[in-house]
Design an enzyme around this catalytic site. Structure first.
Site, short mmCIF file in Angstrom:
data_model
loop_
_atom_site.label_atom_id
_atom_site.label_comp_id
_atom_site.label_asym_id
_atom_site.label_seq_id
_atom_site.Cartn_x
_atom_site.Cartn_y
_atom_site.Cartn_z
N THR A 239 -2.69 0.46 -4.36
CA THR A 239 -3.14 1.70 -3.75
C THR A 239 -4.55 2.09 -4.15
O THR A 239 -5.07 1.61 -5.16
CB THR A 239 -2.16 2.84 -4.14
OG1 THR A 239 -2.61 4.07 -3.59
CG2 THR A 239 -2.08 2.97 -5.65
N ASP B 135 0.86 -1.17 0.00
CA ASP B 135 0.00 0.00 0.00
C ASP B 135 0.90 1.24 0.00
O ASP B 135 2.10 1.15 0.30
CB ASP B 135 -0.88 -0.04 1.25
CG ASP B 135 -1.63 1.23 1.49
OD1 ASP B 135 -2.30 1.71 0.56
OD2 ASP B 135 -1.54 1.77 2.62
#
Length: 290
Positions: A42, A8
């Site tokens: 993301t 992430d």
């Protein structure tokens, strides 16, 4: 043996300045030099993530918009899935009636109907995490970010929903009112065909029900002949859970939500302490020993 690392960005790979630290950059480059498959996963759009990664010259594939899109290292779209016109209009109706500021992420870029609310929403998020930042300087940074993200300002989204060449990938709403976020989430969950999640305590993200980081990571690794058991993933928030629960090596950041930490195999340092680099170097050391 770990063959693939997915991370992430916000709250994980990025520090408090929303940048990749030199330590994290060097760790990623070291992993790539050793032949590990590295990618980011993301909620950001591809344009937005490239704005950040280009500063440190990191080239890698990407899962964007919480799994609504997969891009290869050159930025070519390998996979994409969005909301149909009727579903998008239902989501917009709920957000509009709650008077919540939101942005619309599409295949044609990012849209907003209120530039000033957008600036204030992002400033609120930065100030909550970094209260010592000087406000006027912060506004300049946020305005520059809006400019670089090429956000389109429109009167309404009627000219976006249902347009043949535009796919609606994600709604991204902001609010400091936790009760409002909870109430809006409950209303949205009554709409079929969507996933409602969050990447922070002050936002809400809405995508197609199959647009999840876990689904996208599974698709990505299968195409490359890598098993999920050989995959490591880093995350800090609820939109990361779908991939953290799938991989053989899940890592929560030290700043992650409690539920995220409890669901992972390992907990590393804070995003402000290069927690990603810490684990990557440990992986490389174990590879060298074996």
């Amino acid at each position: 043996m770990i063959k693939c690392i997915a991370t992430d960005m916000d709250g994980t790979l990025l520090n408090a300045s929303q940048e990749v630290s030199e330590e994290n950059k060097l760790a990623i480059q070291a992993a790539q030099e050793q032949g590990l498959d590295f990618l980011v996963a993301t909620g950001r759009s591809y344009h937005d993530l490239r704005y950040v990664l280009n500063k440190v010259d990191i080239r890698c594939p990407a899962i964007c918009l919480n799994g609504a899109e997969i891009r290869d290292e050159e930025g070519n779209i390998e996979f994409g899935i969005g909301l149909d016109e009727m579903t998008a209009e239902k989501v917009a109706y709920v957000l509009d009636n709650a008077d919540m500021y939101y942005e619309l992420y599409t295949s044609n870029g990012t849209y907003t109907t209120n530039y000033e609310k957008g600036i204030q929403a992002v400033m609120d998020i930065y100030l909550t995490a970094n209260p010592s930042i000087e406000v006027s300087e912060l506004r300049k940074r946020v305005e520059k970010r809006f400019e670089k993200r090429l956000i389109k300002i429109v009167n309404d989204f009627d000219g976006v929903f249902g347009v043949e060449d535009i796919t609606t990938y994600k709604f991204f709403g902001f609010s400091r009112d936790q009760s409002l976020l909870v109430n809006v989430s409950k209303r949205l969950e009554q709409i079929d065909g969507i996933t409602v999640t969050a990447s922070g305590r002050q936002n809400i993200e809405i995508t197609h029900k199959d647009a999840k980081k876990g689904n996208a990571l599974k698709r990505y690794t299968e195409k490359r002949g890598i098993s999920l058991e050989e995959t490591m993933a880093f995350g800090d928030n609820y939109n990361d859970l779908s991939m953290l629960e799938l991989v053989g090596h899940s890592v929560a950041m030290g700043n992650a939500e409690t539920e995220i930490k409890e669901s992972c195999c390992y907990v590393t340092g804070l995003n402000t302490e290069n927690g990603v680099a810490e684990v990557i170097y440990r992986v490389l050391e174990e590879m060298a020993i074996s």
